[in-house]
Design an enzyme around this catalytic site. Structure first.
Site, PDB file in Angstrom:
ATOM      1  CG  ASN A  10     105.133-103.793  15.367  1.00 28.13           C
ATOM      2  OD1 ASN A  10     104.686-103.880  14.223  1.00 28.13           O
ATOM      3  ND2 ASN A  10     106.418-103.978  15.652  1.00 28.13           N
ATOM      4  CD1 TRP A  11      98.863-106.243  15.504  1.00 23.59           C
ATOM      5  CD2 TRP A  11      97.494-106.024  13.750  1.00 23.59           C
ATOM      6  NE1 TRP A  11      97.590-106.114  15.996  1.00 23.59           N
ATOM      7  CE2 TRP A  11      96.726-105.974  14.936  1.00 23.59           C
ATOM      8  CE3 TRP A  11      96.845-105.911  12.532  1.00 23.59           C
ATOM      9  CZ2 TRP A  11      95.351-105.817  14.932  1.00 23.59           C
ATOM     10  CZ3 TRP A  11      95.469-105.753  12.520  1.00 23.59           C
ATOM     11  CH2 TRP A  11      94.727-105.709  13.703  1.00 23.59           C
ATOM     12  CE  LYS A  12     107.058-107.675  16.224  1.00 30.83           C
ATOM     13  NZ  LYS A  12     108.217-108.268  16.861  1.00 30.83           N
ATOM     14  CG  HIS A  97     110.704-102.869  15.456  1.00 24.28           C
ATOM     15  ND1 HIS A  97     111.332-104.094  15.398  1.00 24.28           N
ATOM     16  CD2 HIS A  97     109.739-102.977  16.408  1.00 24.28           C
ATOM     17  CE1 HIS A  97     110.759-104.908  16.267  1.00 24.28           C
ATOM     18  NE2 HIS A  97     109.788-104.249  16.895  1.00 24.28           N
ATOM     19  CD  GLU A  99     110.895-107.631  14.543  1.00 24.29           C
ATOM     20  OE1 GLU A  99     109.992-107.203  13.812  1.00 24.29           O
ATOM     21  OE2 GLU A  99     110.675-108.211  15.628  1.00 24.29           O
ATOM     22  CD  GLU A 169     110.026-102.461  20.906  1.00 23.72           C
ATOM     23  OE1 GLU A 169     108.903-102.806  21.234  1.00 23.72           O
ATOM     24  OE2 GLU A 169     110.483-102.648  19.767  1.00 23.72           O
ATOM     25  N   GLY A 175     109.894-110.814  21.304  1.00 24.24           N
ATOM     26  CA  GLY A 175     109.423-112.074  20.713  1.00 24.24           C
ATOM     27  C   GLY A 175     110.044-113.313  21.350  1.00 24.24           C
ATOM     28  CB  SER A 215     108.026-110.812  26.014  1.00 27.37           C
ATOM     29  OG  SER A 215     108.811-111.395  24.991  1.00 27.37           O
ATOM     30  N   GLY A 236     104.113-106.499  20.435  1.00 28.71           N
ATOM     31  CA  GLY A 236     104.142-107.261  19.194  1.00 28.71           C
ATOM     32  C   GLY A 236     103.178-108.428  19.256  1.00 28.71           C
ATOM     33  N   GLY A 237     103.697-109.619  19.557  1.00 22.07           N
ATOM     34  CA  GLY A 237     102.923-110.858  19.530  1.00 22.07           C
ATOM     35  C   GLY A 237     101.576-110.779  20.233  1.00 22.07           C
TER      36      GLY A 237
END
Ligand code: PEP
Length: 258
Positions: A10-12, A97, A99, A169, A175, A215, A236-237
């Site tokens: 997931n590149w956000k 998600h 966010e 999650e 993150g 993470s 993600g990251g």
């Protein structure tokens, strides 16, 4: 029952279309050898979907989106419909998600509308659920997960449940660099599978893919995937760097097939 590992990046809100195209090409070179053994999806921002879609053609790596509208079409400025995503060969879509729940007010009801819209349109939803740190510390994790599943999965039939991926999650791990231990994650994954079994039956529960997210990186993907109810990861990251993401996937695959 063996479930095929499914790892999605997931590149956000990162990478322009040009940056995405460059990184996807690098990633494909590194990951091509494992693409058949494991399901892999990349979820770039909407603006990069078109270009990334062309690069992913015939690679075995699938395309995912990060969100969709719950309505079919019409006067909804700024929204993106399921049909628009399908037209770009998008296969998966992340729904709910944390966010989106936290910053854009998405409730369980909206999440279920989006998931059902995706399924009706031939997209495969990845529905995200997870507790906050306060909820975990108050021993409310299972209660919160159960309520989110009841609300976010409302209206999803047994047949559609088989097309749905769940991403557990824990919000405190997203993150933050704080990963749930494999045992902490496994405990919640087993609980999620039990709820699916109670709602949809044991056979369906045995097939549903439950990803862990929070993470995940190359250094811990193997130990997480070694757990019996962890069937993949939403990353993600660590999915932003093509080299690191390919390594994460290889480590996960190695442990899962040992
Ligand atoms: C995510 O956003 O889904 C996520 C798990 O992020 P990160 O891997 O950066 O914690």
């Amino acid at each position: 029952m063996s479930r095929k590992l499914f790892i999605a990046g997931n590149w956000k809100m990162n990478k322009t279309a040009s940056e995405a195209a460059e990184d996807v090409s690098k990633f494909i070179d590194l990951a091509l050898g494992v693409a058949g053994k494991i399901n892999i999806a990349l979820c770039p921002p909407f603006t990069a979907l078109d270009r990334v879609s062309l690069i992913l053609e015939n690679t075995g790596v699938e395309l995912g989106a990060q969100n969709l509208s719950e309505v079919e079409s019409g006067a909804y400025t700024g929204e993106v419909s399921a049909a628009m995503l399908r037209d770009l060969n998008v296969k998966y879509v992340i729904v709910g998600h944390s966010e989106r729940r936290q910053y854009f007010g998405e409730t369980d009801e909206v999440v279920s509308l989006k998931a059902n819209r995706a399924l009706q349109s031939g997209l495969l939803p990845i529905i995200c659920i997870g507790e906050t740190l306060e909820e975990r510390e108050a021993n409310k994790t299972f209660e919160v997960i159960q309520a989110q599943m009841k609300g976010s999965f409302a209206g999803i039939s047994k047949e559609d449940m088989l097309k749905t991926t769940i991403a557990y999650e824990p919000i405190w791990a997203i993150g933050t660099g704080k990963t749930a231990t494999p045992e902490q994650a496994q405990e919640v994954h087993a609980f999620i599978r039990k709820i699916i079994s109670e709602t949809y039956g044991a056979k369906t529960a045995a097939h549903v893919i439950i990803q862990y997210g929070g993470s995940v990186k190359a250094a811990n993907s193997g130990e997480l995937m070694a757990m019996p109810d962890i069937d993949g990861a939403l990353v993600g990251g660590a999915s932003l760097d093509p080299v690191g993401f390919a390594e994460l996937i290889k480590n996960a695959l190695q442990v899962a097939t040992e």
